[in-house]
Structure formats: structure tokens, C-alpha cells
Design an enzyme around this catalytic site. Structure first.
Site, PDB file in Angstrom:
ATOM      1  N   GLU A  50      -0.273   3.829  -2.341  1.00  0.00           N
ATOM      2  CA  GLU A  50      -0.109   4.312  -3.714  1.00  0.00           C
ATOM      3  C   GLU A  50       0.324   3.185  -4.638  1.00  0.00           C
ATOM      4  O   GLU A  50       0.909   3.412  -5.684  1.00  0.00           O
ATOM      5  CB  GLU A  50       0.894   5.466  -3.751  1.00  0.00           C
ATOM      6  CG  GLU A  50       2.347   5.076  -3.509  1.00  0.00           C
ATOM      7  CD  GLU A  50       2.741   5.020  -2.031  1.00  0.00           C
ATOM      8  OE1 GLU A  50       1.850   4.795  -1.173  1.00  0.00           O
ATOM      9  OE2 GLU A  50       3.937   5.175  -1.750  1.00  0.00           O
TER      10      GLU A  50
ATOM     11  N   ASN B  24       1.890  13.987  -1.306  1.00  0.00           N
ATOM     12  CA  ASN B  24       0.953  14.258  -0.209  1.00  0.00           C
ATOM     13  C   ASN B  24       1.441  15.426   0.653  1.00  0.00           C
ATOM     14  O   ASN B  24       0.656  16.279   1.056  1.00  0.00           O
ATOM     15  CB  ASN B  24       0.788  13.011   0.668  1.00  0.00           C
ATOM     16  CG  ASN B  24      -0.359  12.129   0.207  1.00  0.00           C
ATOM     17  OD1 ASN B  24      -1.278  12.591  -0.480  1.00  0.00           O
ATOM     18  ND2 ASN B  24      -0.308  10.858   0.558  1.00  0.00           N
TER      19      ASN B  24
ATOM     20  N   ASP C 287      -5.496  12.028  -2.824  1.00  0.00           N
ATOM     21  CA  ASP C 287      -6.631  11.162  -3.191  1.00  0.00           C
ATOM     22  C   ASP C 287      -7.045  11.382  -4.643  1.00  0.00           C
ATOM     23  O   ASP C 287      -7.280  10.433  -5.391  1.00  0.00           O
ATOM     24  CB  ASP C 287      -7.834  11.442  -2.269  1.00  0.00           C
ATOM     25  CG  ASP C 287      -7.654  10.818  -0.886  1.00  0.00           C
ATOM     26  OD1 ASP C 287      -6.662  10.078  -0.703  1.00  0.00           O
ATOM     27  OD2 ASP C 287      -8.485  11.086  -0.005  1.00  0.00           O
TER      28      ASP C 287
ATOM     29  N   ASP D 110       3.730   1.413  -8.864  1.00  0.00           N
ATOM     30  CA  ASP D 110       3.902   2.307  -7.722  1.00  0.00           C
ATOM     31  C   ASP D 110       4.048   3.752  -8.200  1.00  0.00           C
ATOM     32  O   ASP D 110       4.767   4.031  -9.154  1.00  0.00           O
ATOM     33  CB  ASP D 110       5.148   1.887  -6.926  1.00  0.00           C
ATOM     34  CG  ASP D 110       5.211   2.577  -5.579  1.00  0.00           C
ATOM     35  OD1 ASP D 110       4.506   2.133  -4.657  1.00  0.00           O
ATOM     36  OD2 ASP D 110       5.945   3.582  -5.468  1.00  0.00           O
TER      37      ASP D 110
END
Ligand SMILES: [Mg+2]
Length: 304
Positions: A218, A182, A191, A174
Site C-alpha cells: 500500500e 483488507n 485492490d 502510505d
């Protein structure tokens, strides 16, 4: 196309003269293997997985229809097109052939130009199908396997290793504080970050059978067949380090000034009467432990 990369045709025909003719006619365009009976055909097909099979129905040992059924029941061969060759021309034989899983049917005497055209058509269909399958298995953003294909691979390895009694490890991976990433760098930035994490994770794998997939958002997951916990922890640490050295700036992270990973590994010897859910849950638990102990680290455990 170099000779090495040409599609391969397995010719199964017991009449020596016809076999030689087919080899001569098709050999200029494709790589050819030949078998004169059903048993040899099945052995050869299992060994080198041809791109297409020309299959005589009248063989000295196994019936061509039976050979076709056996080919189609092997997961590696089920999508290899089979064209039946037969002297018999009644509609019933044709129906038998198609019911046995055959894709096409050509009556003897064989017209080479027609045969070649049919082979080209079936090879093209197979290529398109393979490409669609590849796309369906792949995560569009990272190019890694997607969750569905990971689940398929996991189940397959579980069953295989339940037979051999060898260990199977998984690592849940993770990206730390990814929501903050983000929020700070936008979804485009997010991305790009996931793409770089994917590449780095993949590069840290050591064996051809090891796979990393995108599990969602993620979260990534690695599948390590025939790997004990110790080996899985080494891979987990290699993945963590491969992403750390990228030093992808993350100014909102409370863990480090760059992108970090938390990882949870779990290992077990698969049992035939169980499924992999417990293994995944155990890896998840270890991931949670890595998070609560401060992130940017790997934790792992064996599952009894
Ligand atoms: Mg024959």
C-alpha cells in the site's frame, strides 16, 4: 492511420537521386526525414527520434558504421532499428554493420518492395518490444510505474540533476490502516481502493516530469525533479487532499471514517559522488513522523 501518427523513417543517403527515389517510394506509407551526411543524421535523430533509420555506409563525413555506433550509444535511440544500405556486397561489410549494432543490411541496387517489407518487419518487432517493455515497467494492479522503473527513473534524474545542480524531491506515500481495510473489506476491496488511490495521486501531480509509482503493497512514491521542498510539500498536500475527497469508507480506521494517507517528503541537491538512498531514507523518516503524529498528514525535510 493518420499522417501525423505514421511511423517515421530517417533516410541517410548522400546520393541525391537515390535519396529522392527512397523518399518517393517510402513516403506513401511513412513520414520521411532525410540527411545527406552523418552529422546531420545524428542531429536529426536526436531531435525527433525516428522509428527506424536507413543508413548508407559510404557517407561524405562520418562512416555509416560510426553513425550507427553513436546512435546505439544514445539511450533514447539504442532500440531504434538501423538498416544499412550499401553498394558493397562482401560478407565482411555485413559483419561490420552488424557489429556496429545494425539490425539489417540491404545491398544496392535497392528493390523497393523488398525494402518496404523489411521496414515493416522491423517496425513490427520494435512495436512488440516497446509493448513488452511497457508491461515490464508497469504495476499490473494500478497501471502506475512499478518499483523497478521508479528506481531507474530516480537514478537517471539523480545523475542529471547532479550535473545541473538543481533540487530533487521524493514523497513516500502510505495508505493509513490498510491492513485493517483488507481485513474489513477483503482483498478485492483492497485492490479497488489501491486503484482509486493511484488515480487520485496521479491526478494531483502538476508537471509532466513528475511521476508517481507503486513502491510495494500500500506504499506509493512520487518523484519530483527540479522541485524544492516547498513545492514537494504542496504536491504532498494535494495528493493527501485528492484521496481524502474520495471519502472511501473505512469503518475500522482509527484516524477517520474514510481512507487517509500519510506522506513523507524529502528534498536534496543531488551530488555526483552519492546515490539516492539517503534521500529515500529521509523521506521514509518523514513518513514515520507523519504516522506517529497522528496520520492523515504530510511531513517533510531538506537533506543536507
Ligand atoms: Mg554513399
Amino acid at each position: 492511420m493518420s499522417e501525423r501518427n505514421r511511423p517515421s523513417v530517417l533516410i541517410v543517403e548522400d546520393e541525391a537521386a537515390l535519396q529522392a527515389l527512397l523518399r518517393a517510394v517510402l513516403g506513401s506509407e511513412w513520414n520521411i526525414k532525410t540527411a545527406a551526411n552523418g552529422k546531420t543524421a545524428l542531429d536529426l535523430a536526436g531531435e525527433f527520434v525516428p522509428d527506424i533509420v536507413l543508413l548508407d555506409i559510404g557517407l561524405p563525413d562520418l562512416d555509416g558504421l560510426e553513425v550507427c555506433r553513436q546512435l546505439k550509444s544514445d539511450p533514447r535511440l539504442e532500440h531504434v532499428p538501423v538498416i544499412f544500405l550499401t553498394a558493397r556486397t562482401s560478407g565482411e561489410d555485413e559483419i561490420d554493420g552488424l557489429q556496429a549494432g545494425g539490425n539489417d543490411y540491404i545491398a544496392k541496387p535497392i528493390n523497393p518492395a523488398v525494402l518496404k517489407a523489411r521496414i515493416r518487419t522491423h517496425l513490427e518487432l520494435k512495436q512488440n518490444r516497446d509493448e513488452l517493455l511497457r508491461l515490464a515497467r508497469t504495476d499490473g494492479l494500478t497501471g502506475l510505474y512499478n518499483r523497478r522503473s521508479f528506481d531507474d527513473l530516480l537514478n537517471r534524474e539523480w545523475r542529471r540533476l547532479a550535473r545541473t545542480g538543481e533540487p530533487l524531491s521524493v514523497i513516500m506515500i502510505d495508505v493509513d490502516h490498510f491492513k485493517l481495510y483488507n481485513d474489513t473489506y477483503g482483498h478485492g476491496g483492497g485492490d479497488l481502493c489501491l486503484q482509486r488511490v493511484a488515480r487520485a495521486s496521479e491526478s494531483a501531480l502538476q508537471r509532466p516530469a513528475d511521476v508517481v509509482a507503486r513502491y510495494g503493497g500500500e506504499e506509493f512514491v512520487a518523484l519530483l525533479p527540479e522541485t524544492k521542498l516547498e513545492g514537494a510539500m504542496a504536491v504532498a498536500e494535494a495528493i493527501r487532499a485528492a484521496v481524502a475527497v474520495l471519502e472511501i469508507p473505512h469503518k475500522a480506521s482509527q484516524t477517520a471514517p474514510h481512507i487517509t494517507l500519510s506522506l513523507g517528503a524529502a528534498c536534496t541537491i543531488p551530488q555526483p559522488d552519492q546515490n539516492p538512498a539517503g534521500l529515500l531514507a529521509a523521506a521514509d523518516k518523514q513518513l514515520y513522523a507523519a504516522k506517529s503524529e497522528g496520520r492523515n498528514r504530510a511531513r517533510g525535510s531538506d537533506v543536507a
